[in-house]
Design an enzyme around this catalytic site. Structure first.
Site, PDB file in Angstrom:
ATOM      1  N   ASP A  20     -20.088  15.742 -23.310  1.00  0.00           N
ATOM      2  CA  ASP A  20     -20.213  16.254 -24.685  1.00  0.00           C
ATOM      3  C   ASP A  20     -19.496  15.374 -25.706  1.00  0.00           C
ATOM      4  O   ASP A  20     -19.020  15.857 -26.732  1.00  0.00           O
ATOM      5  CB  ASP A  20     -19.687  17.701 -24.788  1.00  0.00           C
ATOM      6  CG  ASP A  20     -20.424  18.642 -23.868  1.00  0.00           C
ATOM      7  OD1 ASP A  20     -21.633  18.414 -23.659  1.00  0.00           O
ATOM      8  OD2 ASP A  20     -19.807  19.582 -23.353  1.00  0.00           O
ATOM      9  N   HIS A  48     -27.703  17.200 -24.665  1.00  0.00           N
ATOM     10  CA  HIS A  48     -27.480  16.065 -25.557  1.00  0.00           C
ATOM     11  C   HIS A  48     -28.068  16.419 -26.927  1.00  0.00           C
ATOM     12  O   HIS A  48     -29.280  16.531 -27.065  1.00  0.00           O
ATOM     13  CB  HIS A  48     -28.131  14.803 -25.002  1.00  0.00           C
ATOM     14  CG  HIS A  48     -27.508  14.320 -23.720  1.00  0.00           C
ATOM     15  ND1 HIS A  48     -27.974  13.251 -23.013  1.00  0.00           N
ATOM     16  CD2 HIS A  48     -26.422  14.764 -23.035  1.00  0.00           C
ATOM     17  CE1 HIS A  48     -27.211  13.054 -21.944  1.00  0.00           C
ATOM     18  NE2 HIS A  48     -26.271  13.978 -21.931  1.00  0.00           N
ATOM     19  N   GLY A 310     -24.105  27.536 -24.590  1.00  0.00           N
ATOM     20  CA  GLY A 310     -23.531  28.282 -25.706  1.00  0.00           C
ATOM     21  C   GLY A 310     -22.080  28.691 -25.466  1.00  0.00           C
ATOM     22  O   GLY A 310     -21.451  29.333 -26.308  1.00  0.00           O
ATOM     23  N   ARG A 311     -21.532  28.295 -24.307  1.00  0.00           N
ATOM     24  CA  ARG A 311     -20.154  28.671 -23.978  1.00  0.00           C
ATOM     25  C   ARG A 311     -19.170  27.971 -24.915  1.00  0.00           C
ATOM     26  O   ARG A 311     -19.360  26.818 -25.278  1.00  0.00           O
ATOM     27  CB  ARG A 311     -19.805  28.197 -22.544  1.00  0.00           C
ATOM     28  CG  ARG A 311     -20.443  29.011 -21.460  1.00  0.00           C
ATOM     29  CD  ARG A 311     -19.878  28.616 -20.114  1.00  0.00           C
ATOM     30  NE  ARG A 311     -20.343  27.291 -19.682  1.00  0.00           N
ATOM     31  CZ  ARG A 311     -20.131  26.801 -18.457  1.00  0.00           C
ATOM     32  NH1 ARG A 311     -19.457  27.501 -17.561  1.00  0.00           N
ATOM     33  NH2 ARG A 311     -20.584  25.613 -18.120  1.00  0.00           N
ATOM     34  N   ARG A 313     -16.287  25.781 -25.786  1.00  0.00           N
ATOM     35  CA  ARG A 313     -15.657  24.686 -25.040  1.00  0.00           C
ATOM     36  C   ARG A 313     -14.135  24.782 -25.151  1.00  0.00           C
ATOM     37  O   ARG A 313     -13.620  25.165 -26.200  1.00  0.00           O
ATOM     38  CB  ARG A 313     -16.114  23.338 -25.605  1.00  0.00           C
ATOM     39  CG  ARG A 313     -17.579  23.055 -25.348  1.00  0.00           C
ATOM     40  CD  ARG A 313     -18.024  21.763 -26.043  1.00  0.00           C
ATOM     41  NE  ARG A 313     -19.450  21.518 -25.812  1.00  0.00           N
ATOM     42  CZ  ARG A 313     -20.226  20.844 -26.645  1.00  0.00           C
ATOM     43  NH1 ARG A 313     -19.756  20.343 -27.761  1.00  0.00           N
ATOM     44  NH2 ARG A 313     -21.507  20.669 -26.362  1.00  0.00           N
ATOM     45  N   VAL A 421     -18.930   9.685 -37.946  1.00  0.00           N
ATOM     46  CA  VAL A 421     -18.263  10.602 -38.866  1.00  0.00           C
ATOM     47  C   VAL A 421     -19.157  11.793 -39.237  1.00  0.00           C
ATOM     48  O   VAL A 421     -18.948  12.466 -40.242  1.00  0.00           O
ATOM     49  CB  VAL A 421     -17.789   9.863 -40.142  1.00  0.00           C
ATOM     50  CG1 VAL A 421     -16.641   8.908 -39.812  1.00  0.00           C
ATOM     51  CG2 VAL A 421     -18.947   9.094 -40.799  1.00  0.00           C
TER      52      VAL A 421
HETATM   53  P1  GDP Z   1     -23.495  14.749 -25.346  1.00  0.00           P
HETATM   54  O1  GDP Z   1     -23.687  15.745 -24.266  1.00  0.00           O
HETATM   55  O2  GDP Z   1     -22.504  13.681 -24.994  1.00  0.00           O
HETATM   56  O3  GDP Z   1     -24.768  14.152 -25.842  1.00  0.00           O
HETATM   57  O4  GDP Z   1     -22.834  15.523 -26.573  1.00  0.00           O
HETATM   58  P2  GDP Z   1     -23.243  17.010 -27.126  1.00  0.00           P
HETATM   59  O5  GDP Z   1     -24.493  16.883 -27.886  1.00  0.00           O
HETATM   60  O6  GDP Z   1     -23.173  18.004 -26.039  1.00  0.00           O
HETATM   61  O7  GDP Z   1     -21.999  17.330 -28.061  1.00  0.00           O
HETATM   62  C1  GDP Z   1     -21.711  16.569 -29.181  1.00  0.00           C
HETATM   63  C2  GDP Z   1     -21.801  17.463 -30.418  1.00  0.00           C
HETATM   64  O8  GDP Z   1     -21.164  16.835 -31.505  1.00  0.00           O
HETATM   65  C3  GDP Z   1     -23.208  17.723 -30.872  1.00  0.00           C
HETATM   66  O9  GDP Z   1     -23.273  19.010 -31.427  1.00  0.00           O
HETATM   67  C4  GDP Z   1     -23.443  16.654 -31.944  1.00  0.00           C
HETATM   68  O10 GDP Z   1     -24.403  17.042 -32.915  1.00  0.00           O
HETATM   69  C5  GDP Z   1     -22.073  16.581 -32.556  1.00  0.00           C
HETATM   70  N1  GDP Z   1     -21.675  15.274 -33.078  1.00  0.00           N
HETATM   71  C6  GDP Z   1     -21.872  14.055 -32.528  1.00  0.00           C
HETATM   72  N2  GDP Z   1     -21.215  13.116 -33.231  1.00  0.00           N
HETATM   73  C7  GDP Z   1     -20.596  13.758 -34.242  1.00  0.00           C
HETATM   74  C8  GDP Z   1     -19.717  13.344 -35.299  1.00  0.00           C
HETATM   75  O11 GDP Z   1     -19.365  12.182 -35.431  1.00  0.00           O
HETATM   76  N3  GDP Z   1     -19.260  14.327 -36.126  1.00  0.00           N
HETATM   77  C9  GDP Z   1     -19.594  15.627 -35.994  1.00  0.00           C
HETATM   78  N4  GDP Z   1     -19.078  16.498 -36.858  1.00  0.00           N
HETATM   79  N5  GDP Z   1     -20.407  16.044 -35.011  1.00  0.00           N
HETATM   80  C10 GDP Z   1     -20.882  15.127 -34.150  1.00  0.00           C
HETATM   81 MG    MG Z   2     -23.538  17.768 -23.956  1.00  0.00          MG
END
Ligand code: GDP
Ligand code: MG
Length: 431
Positions: A20, A48, A310-311, A313, A421
């Site tokens: 995540d 993702h 939806g848990r 984290r 960001v």
């Molecule tokens: P992954 O499993 O590694 O692809 O990551 P996830 O999607 O599960 O979790 C990352 C969360 O952070 C998602 O809700 C993204 O939309 C959000 N996100 C990613 N980069 C940024 C960022 O730079 N800033 C903010 N505020 N949210 C981000």
């Molecule tokens: Mg993820």
């Protein structure tokens, strides 16, 4: 001259921590420069998140290059291929206007199928464990990989041989029912139920299944750029993670040549994705974990709720010990630091700089059993206390934010090439 290797760029995008970190977001950004994106391990337990001009999506099995026209997306042989989940995911994307066809999605004929009983067994085992549970997403991933290594599942390509597939499934059914009924006291599966499942879901994914190895070999010979997308992060790797609180596959870049279908692969770049603070979904040691109001504030600021489940984290301070270990395990050549904007409202930011394990200070990530005795050594750094989400150049960041980035680079020994960001595609600082 051998064409193989000319001008090509083979890059893996991997997680440095518990997952995540924002891998999907980085893959979606970077695919602009790639011809092919391959998911090479893990399964539908991935979440993702991608936010772009087409909307907001949570991808589980589909590679995050699916939104870019002209990009071929491959589900490699190392993935836990869940036809049911995949069908739902494809249909959901199609309903939102995203093109998913056999032209831009190819499934390896060597991918093994996650069968319906894998999900049931995941749930039955977590229920048996009760308060000792692993915190599984109950997508059947652990039972699937156990069966894959026991050679007790089927390959996607078998769908093209219906008679052989049927008799193979009959054999597996007989074996699996022993476990379901005699170990767990659950209902047995019937061939009728299994045939229904095969007709419905395997029929749907059939047009996407092909010899993806050939596609990758040809792409390699033509010098195409290939991106390899991992799920979860280094600390969840089956061999190098916090066993047994790992996943059941290898989340490391080193697995890309095996799980993608390109065994001769040599990665030219490995981008490790690191979150500006720590989060962890599920059970297991989490040394820099925060609690109480401080944790709640960070969880809300970062919307830290699982994309799949939806848990809520678990959240904590950036853990430099774990991050340095993750960088090493992933062999990262560059880092992408995500969610720096989430720390913007903190006066001071906690950072875990080392651990104390059994009275001794260390910056070496301990053996899993010793992690239970580790406590964090926290240092506080100054926050920047202003909105940075519209900044696109590193020099324009407040000094405290630049210092935070540089401190991480120095501590983990790897350059940070991207600072994210915001969740949107263009909310990025490229250095
Ligand atoms: P992954 O499993 O590694 O692809 O990551 P996830 O999607 O599960 O979790 C990352 C969360 O952070 C998602 O809700 C993204 O939309 C959000 N996100 C990613 N980069 C940024 C960022 O730079 N800033 C903010 N505020 N949210 C981000
Ligand atoms: Mg993820």
């Amino acid at each position: 001259m051998c064409a193989r290797g000319k001008n090509m760029n083979n890059c893996a995008i991997v997680g440095i921590n518990w997952g995540d970190e924002g891998k999907g977001r980085m893959v979606d950004l970077i695919t602009e420069n790639y011809d092919i994106v391959v998911r090479y391990q893990g399964g539908g337990n991935a979440g993702h998140t991608v936010i772009n001009d087409k909307g907001k999506f949570a991808l589980h099995l589909l590679p995050s290059g699916i939104f870019r026209s002209g990009v071929i997306n491959i589900i490699g042989n190392g993935v836990a291929l869940d036809p049911e989940n995949l069908q739902h995911e494809i249909q959901e994307l199609q309903s939102k206007g995203v093109m998913v066809t056999p032209d831009n999605l190819k499934i390896s004929s060597r991918a093994s199928l996650l069968l319906p009983w894998h999900r049931d067994l995941d749930e039955l085992e977590e229920n048996r464990l009760a308060d000792r549970k692993y915190g599984s997403t109950k997508q059947g991933i652990a039972p699937f990989y156990s069966d894959k290594y026991q050679k007790k599942t089927v390959l996607a390509g078998e769908i093209f041989h219906p008679e052989e597939l049927r008799s193979h499934l009959e054999e597996l059914l007989e074996w699996k029912n022993l476990t379901l009924t005699r170990v767990y006291g659950a209902e047995p599966y019937t061939m009728e139920k299994l045939n229904e499942w095969t007709d419905l879901y395997c029929g749907f994914i059939k047009p996407f299944i092909c010899d993806t190895e050939e596609i990758l070999e040809t792409a390699q010979e033509e010098g195409k750029n290939i991106l390899f997308e991992a799920q979860l992060g280094a600390l969840r790797d089956l061999d190098y993670g916090i066993y047994p609180y790992t996943t059941s596959s290898n989340t490391t870049a080193a697995y890309a040549p095996i799980g993608s279908g390109l065994p001769s692969l040599k990665l030219s770049e490995i981008i490790g994705v690191v979150k500006a603070y720590s989060t962890c979904v599920g059970e297991g040691p989490f040394v820099s974990e925060m609690s109480g109001e401080e944790a709640d504030k960070l969880r809300e600021a970062g919307s830290e709720y699982g994309a799949k489940t939806g848990r809520a984290r678990r959240v904590g301070a950036l853990d430099l010990v774990a991050t340095k270990y993750g960088v090493k395990v992933q062999n990262a050549t560059k880092l992408a630091l995500t969610k720096l904007d989430v720390l913007s409202n903190l006066d001071r930011i906690p950072v875990c700089v080392s651990y104390t394990v059994n009275g001794r200070k260390t910056d070496r990530f301990p053996f899993p059993t010793d992690l239970a005795d580790a406590s964090p050594v926290i240092e506080w750094v100054k926050g920047w206390n202003c909105d940075i989400s519209n900044i696109r150049h590193f020099e324009d960041l407040p000094k405290q934010a630049r210092d935070y980035v540089k401190m991480i680079e120095e501590a983990v020994g790897c350059p940070i090439a991207y600072v994210s960001v915001g969740a949107e595609r263009d909310s990025i600082i490229i250095r």
